[in-house]
Design an enzyme around this catalytic site. Structure first.
Site, PDB file in Angstrom:
ATOM      1  CD  GLU A  25      -3.557   3.663  -2.115  1.00  0.00           C
ATOM      2  OE1 GLU A  25      -3.744   2.837  -1.493  1.00  0.00           O
ATOM      3  OE2 GLU A  25      -2.602   4.459  -1.990  1.00  0.00           O
ATOM      4  CG  ASP A  84      -1.981   0.879   1.110  1.00  0.00           C
ATOM      5  OD1 ASP A  84      -2.404   1.320   0.055  1.00  0.00           O
ATOM      6  OD2 ASP A  84      -2.827   1.318   2.370  1.00  0.00           O
TER       7      ASP A  84
END
Length: 100
Positions: free
Chosen positions: A61, A4
């Site tokens: 994202e 992430d």
């Protein structure tokens, strides 16, 4: 397993070879500048190519604008997430919308 916020904080290129990851998530801070900064555009393009060469899926994202989505698709980004595609909702609301 996804790495992430790739490219920020403690993320490192060494994680790409050491962790049993399936996906790499490009941080929103890169997506924000994608359409306005050629250096960021080049960096994201190379991140996508590197991840694909390692067999990883790439997720962007914080996609909030059509231009960001268009550029990411052109560069071969596999998945997009962000307000452009949908806002977070409680699980019950999500299930009702999918099952309806």
């Amino acid at each position: 397993i996804a790495i992430d916020d790739f490219g920020t904080g403690y993320s490192s290129l060494s994680y790409l070879s050491r962790l049993p990851a399936d996906a790499l998530k490009i941080d929103q801070s890169f997506v924000d500048r994608l359409a306005t900064d050629t250096s960021t555009l080049a960096l994201v393009k190379n991140i996508i190519e590197l991840a694909h060469s390692l067999g990883l899926t790439v997720v962007a994202e914080g996609v909030e604008q059509e231009e960001q989505a268009r550029l990411l698709r052109l560069m071969g980004c596999d998945e997009l997430q962000g307000f452009l595609l949908g806002r977070p909702v409680p699980v019950d609301d999500f299930e009702r919308s999918v099952l309806a």
